[in-house]
Design an enzyme around this catalytic site. Structure first.
Site, PDB file in Angstrom:
ATOM      1  CD  GLU A 432     -37.209  21.015  10.614  1.00 44.45           C
ATOM      2  OE1 GLU A 432     -38.295  21.763   9.761  1.00 44.45           O
ATOM      3  OE2 GLU A 432     -37.538  19.744  10.689  1.00 44.45           O
TER       4      GLU A 432
HETATM    5  C1  LIG Z   1     -31.216  16.963  17.720  1.00 44.82           C
HETATM    6  C2  LIG Z   1     -30.641  17.673  16.646  1.00 44.82           C
HETATM    7  C3  LIG Z   1     -31.163  17.309  15.184  1.00 44.82           C
HETATM    8  C4  LIG Z   1     -30.830  17.599  13.972  1.00 44.82           C
HETATM    9  N1  LIG Z   1     -31.521  17.150  12.807  1.00 44.82           N
HETATM   10  C5  LIG Z   1     -30.721  17.542  11.605  1.00 44.82           C
HETATM   11  C6  LIG Z   1     -31.300  16.894  10.529  1.00 44.82           C
HETATM   12  O1  LIG Z   1     -32.143  15.993  10.394  1.00 44.82           O
HETATM   13  N2  LIG Z   1     -30.489  17.177   9.235  1.00 44.82           N
HETATM   14  C7  LIG Z   1     -29.655  18.171   9.396  1.00 44.82           C
HETATM   15  O2  LIG Z   1     -29.224  18.489   8.220  1.00 44.82           O
HETATM   16  N3  LIG Z   1     -29.267  18.833  10.345  1.00 44.82           N
HETATM   17  C8  LIG Z   1     -29.853  18.640  11.571  1.00 44.82           C
HETATM   18  N4  LIG Z   1     -29.459  19.083  12.767  1.00 44.82           N
HETATM   19  C9  LIG Z   1     -28.494  20.484  12.653  1.00 44.82           C
HETATM   20  C10 LIG Z   1     -29.280  21.529  13.180  1.00 44.82           C
HETATM   21  O3  LIG Z   1     -30.204  22.068  12.164  1.00 44.82           O
HETATM   22  C11 LIG Z   1     -28.220  22.551  13.185  1.00 44.82           C
HETATM   23  O4  LIG Z   1     -27.806  22.267  14.519  1.00 44.82           O
HETATM   24  C12 LIG Z   1     -28.769  24.057  13.266  1.00 44.82           C
HETATM   25  O5  LIG Z   1     -28.788  24.484  11.788  1.00 44.82           O
HETATM   26  C13 LIG Z   1     -27.594  24.909  13.746  1.00 44.82           C
HETATM   27  O6  LIG Z   1     -26.218  24.613  13.013  1.00 44.82           O
HETATM   28  P1  LIG Z   1     -25.075  24.507  14.343  1.00 44.82           P
HETATM   29  O7  LIG Z   1     -25.411  23.622  15.315  1.00 44.82           O
HETATM   30  O8  LIG Z   1     -23.662  24.222  13.466  1.00 44.82           O
HETATM   31  O9  LIG Z   1     -24.836  26.041  14.828  1.00 44.82           O
HETATM   32  P2  LIG Z   1     -23.851  27.096  14.354  1.00 44.82           P
HETATM   33  O10 LIG Z   1     -24.374  27.609  13.099  1.00 44.82           O
HETATM   34  O11 LIG Z   1     -22.634  26.954  14.544  1.00 44.82           O
HETATM   35  O12 LIG Z   1     -24.543  28.356  15.228  1.00 44.82           O
HETATM   36  C14 LIG Z   1     -24.143  28.566  16.519  1.00 44.82           C
HETATM   37  C15 LIG Z   1     -24.979  29.849  17.174  1.00 44.82           C
HETATM   38  O13 LIG Z   1     -24.689  30.943  16.309  1.00 44.82           O
HETATM   39  C16 LIG Z   1     -25.727  31.526  15.915  1.00 44.82           C
HETATM   40  N5  LIG Z   1     -25.385  32.077  14.622  1.00 44.82           N
HETATM   41  C17 LIG Z   1     -24.854  31.313  13.340  1.00 44.82           C
HETATM   42  N6  LIG Z   1     -24.699  32.309  12.345  1.00 44.82           N
HETATM   43  C18 LIG Z   1     -25.366  33.398  12.832  1.00 44.82           C
HETATM   44  C19 LIG Z   1     -25.580  34.583  12.062  1.00 44.82           C
HETATM   45  N7  LIG Z   1     -25.139  34.780  10.707  1.00 44.82           N
HETATM   46  N8  LIG Z   1     -26.073  35.451  12.950  1.00 44.82           N
HETATM   47  C20 LIG Z   1     -26.340  35.355  14.130  1.00 44.82           C
HETATM   48  N9  LIG Z   1     -26.184  34.314  14.700  1.00 44.82           N
HETATM   49  C21 LIG Z   1     -25.564  33.311  14.238  1.00 44.82           C
HETATM   50  C22 LIG Z   1     -26.885  30.495  15.749  1.00 44.82           C
HETATM   51  O14 LIG Z   1     -27.993  30.941  15.766  1.00 44.82           O
HETATM   52  C23 LIG Z   1     -26.483  29.532  16.985  1.00 44.82           C
HETATM   53  O15 LIG Z   1     -26.981  30.212  18.447  1.00 44.82           O
HETATM   54  C24 LIG Z   1     -29.828  18.591  13.999  1.00 44.82           C
HETATM   55  C25 LIG Z   1     -29.236  19.101  15.142  1.00 44.82           C
HETATM   56  C26 LIG Z   1     -29.651  18.445  16.415  1.00 44.82           C
HETATM   57  C27 LIG Z   1     -29.098  19.020  17.670  1.00 44.82           C
END
Ligand SMILES: Cc1cc2nc3c(=O)[nH]c(=O)nc-3n(C[C@H](O)[C@H](O)[C@H](O)COP(=O)(O)OP(=O)(O)OC[C@H]3O[C@@H](n4cnc5c(N)ncnc54)[C@H](O)[C@@H]3O)c2cc1C
Length: 614
Positions: A432
């Protein structure tokens, strides 16, 4: 409309575009005052926390009655360890929860739901999380962000009438925003929804990742790109939210994802191949999908702090028992100074977590405060503090903390799932909106007033005459605002009847002014480049978050009759003040630029020798 603070000179086209789409999807109106928004402007509104907004007696009674039934059911039927081992929530639990109306806690009674308030809903999630985090994730994803929430906010009467009663009876929903290539930056999502030639349907194609409940969901809310429109000669991307029933041909679950914790959660990689949905399934309108997703998350985020509270309560209970029971070096481990310190800090932190979560919940129920920032801060604060608590709990249990529940049980010891609590709680810093994104979001909103006043001055795209006019206006605003941030020290001590809590409150009020000045100085110093100074902005946000937590904790402790609550509040405030001062020090004196440069060198492979070292 407030100006953006996008520093185009140092950003590539894709970055600027992503920021512009996200900016266009922001909720820009502040219809009610925001407690935290005012902190950023140097004003700590004590009238919002004194008296503390406790849940009304009437609402509490409704919650108590439901929680009693729920607790009885969970105690008899839900074994968190079994769910963790088997990776499955038993059907009996799913059925029982549906019969208890747990899938419709927030759905109004007119649609067959329980119509619980936000606070009672959060209390139920906290209770459930004390048993099993996977079950709470199921319930929370279903109704905090899944279809019921956007339908309640933006659905048509027909959509509500058709779907809400189904959810109230136990149909499961999911929220599908994330994709393999887009997580934190959903504006770039690639799933498409193309209208059929007659315009009556949309054809959805794409892939969604990590969709909680996606594997078992009956109905999903899916964010997809609909055809772009042209505004002022510029192409504008359109993201639209669709209700998709999972039995529609073309919907597939490609894979069930497995994680370090939340082993019972049914989270999947989903594929949509020519999935045909009627245009009536659009929620809120074409092009409003990203705003809908962000708004849903704004309110839905409060369930994460509630989940954080549930498990930490159990950890503290266990540490109290174990701290007395386990004797080493001639004394109970809880009486050795590090043990007692852990217990005190855990208790203070839990009090603070509860204070902000219940306060924000009551504000949602009253509808008189804007809680966007408070919900984001509650998520940021509680996810960090609760993980600290479970880590401390694991350490206090020693080797038993590292041993699994099943193994402890098998050799006849009182089992406690300390290791599971660490595995399960870590996700709260990611879902989230990751905590880094929470800080960015809060910082953006915190600067909103300044951007409204001075944004035009800093916007290089505007003609010079408009920037000069804006400069005069900004000068007039800051001519009275800035001195106020220095001159507001009261000649007599306020809140002196509150003892140590009064001292902390005076500190918080002074510090709000100091924070406002510091933020202003950073803006003047960095200009438009400030948006790239994420670490500095993060410190500003962390200070404000601690101030919010201090204020809520003082308010709650002052109004509470619980034993020793003031002592717990005092310790929390002292620890929080320590963290605040550290952050101010780091804002003044840091080596962020050099650290960043080294990070870039690591990234470009200049330090590969380190990875290859034997
Ligand atoms: C168990 C689980 C349940 C989930 N449930 C849902 C769901 O129900 N529906 C749904 O749609 N999604 C869901 N997700 C997805 C979740 O919301 C995302 O994993 C989350 O938003 C982060 O996206 P990402 O993993 O692609 O990380 P990325 O966006 O690739 O980020 C990787 C890292 O880089 C950092 N980062 C990225 N952009 C920036 C920036 N501009 N500045 C500084 N740091 C940055 C992030 O903070 C993170 O530490 C779920 C994920 C998990 C693991």
């Amino acid at each position: 409309m407030a100006q953006t603070f996008i520093d185009e000179k140092t950003r590539n086209k894709e970055e600027v575009e992503a920021l512009e789409v996200a900016e266009a999807a922001r909720e820009t109106q502040w219809e009610h005052p925001s407690f935290v928004g005012d902190i950023f402007l140097g004003k700590l509104r004590t009238s919002s926390i004194l008296p503390y907004a406790f849940q009304t007696d009437e609402d509490r009674k409704i919650g108590d009655a439901y929680l009693e039934k729920l607790d009885k059911f969970l105690a008899a039927n839900l074994d968190g360890d079994q769910v963790d081992r088997e990776g499955q929530i038993p059907d009996t639990v799913m059925k029982g929860l549906a019969e208890l109306g747990a899938f419709g806690m927030k759905i109004p009674k007119e649609y067959g739901g329980l119509g619980l308030s936000q606070v009672n809903y959060n209390r139920a999630l906290a209770l459930t999380n004390g048993y099993c985090s996977s079950t709470t994730a199921l319930l929370s994803a279903h109704q905090s962000i899944g279809v019921p929430q956007p339908l309640l906010m933006f659905g048509t009467p027909e959509q509500k009438k058709k779907y809400l009663p189904q959810f109230a009876k136990g149909a499961i929903s999911a929220f599908a925003l994330t994709e393999p290539e887009v997580g934190s930056d959903p504006a770039r999502l690639a799933t498409t929804a193309v209208p059929t030639p007659d315009g009556n349907h949309y054809i959805i194609n794409g892939t969604k990742l990590w969709c909680t409940n996606g594997v078992i969901a009956d109905i999903l809310v899916v964010m997809a790109q609909t055809p772009s429109i042209t505004v002022n000669g510029k192409e504008r991307k359109q993201i639209t939210a669709f209700i998709v029933e999972s039995n529609t041909p073309g919907f597939e679950v490609l894979h069930r994802c497995r994680f370090m914790g939340l082993n019972g959660v049914q989270n999947g990689l989903l594929k949509f191949t020519n999935v045909k949905v009627p245009k009536e399934n659009i929620i809120w309108g074409l092009g409003k999908g990203l705003k809908l997703a962000l708004t849903t998350l704004n309110a839905g985020r409060l369930s994460i702090p509630a989940c954080c509270i549930g498990f930490t309560r159990k950890v503290i209970e266990e540490c109290r028992l174990w701290g007395n029971e386990r004797k080493q070096w001639g004394n109970a481990i809880g009486k050795h100074e590090p043990g007692a310190q852990k217990l005190a800090q855990m208790t203070g932190n839990l009090l603070a977590m509860e204070s902000i979560t219940w306060l924000a919940g009551v504000w949602v129920d009253r509808g008189t405060q804007d809680i966007r920032l408070e919900a984001a801060m509650a998520k940021l604060f509680c996810s960090l503090r609760s993980h600290e608590i479970v880590e401390q709990g694991l350490q206090m249990r020693g080797g038993r903390g590292y041993e699994t529940y099943a193994s402890l049980k098998a050799r006849g010891e009182r089992p406690f799932p300390a290791e599971r609590s660490v595995r399960d709680s870590r996700i709260n810093q990611i879902v989230e909106g990751t905590n880094e994104i929470m800080r960015l979001f809060i910082a953006r909103e915190a600067l909103d007033k300044h951007l409204e006043v001075a944004g035009d001055v800093l916007n290089p795209r505007l003609p010079i005459t408009r920037r000069l006019t804006a400069l005069v206006k900004a000068g007039m605003f800051y001519a009275w605002w800035y001195p106020l941030q220095w001159l507001s020290i009261s000649p007599w001590p306020m809140h002196s009847g509150m003892g140590r809590l009064g001292k902390h409150l005076r500190y918080a009020k002074r510090t709000a002014h100091r924070l406002a000045r510091t933020t202003f100085h950073l803006m003047v110093w960095h200009g438009p480049k400030l948006e790239r100074k994420q670490v500095q902005l993060g410190r500003v946000v962390d200070i404000a978050t601690e101030l919010f937590a201090i204020s809520a904790t003082i308010g709650r402790a002052h109004g509470s009759k619980e034993a020793n609550v003031r002592d717990a509040a005092d310790i929390f405030c002292l620890d929080a003040r320590h963290r605040i001062e550290e952050n101010f020090r780091a804002i003044r004196c840091n080596h962020d630029s050099r650290t960043y440069k080294l990070g870039l060198k690591v990234l470009d492979g200049s330090l590969l020798w380190q990875e290859a070292a034997r």
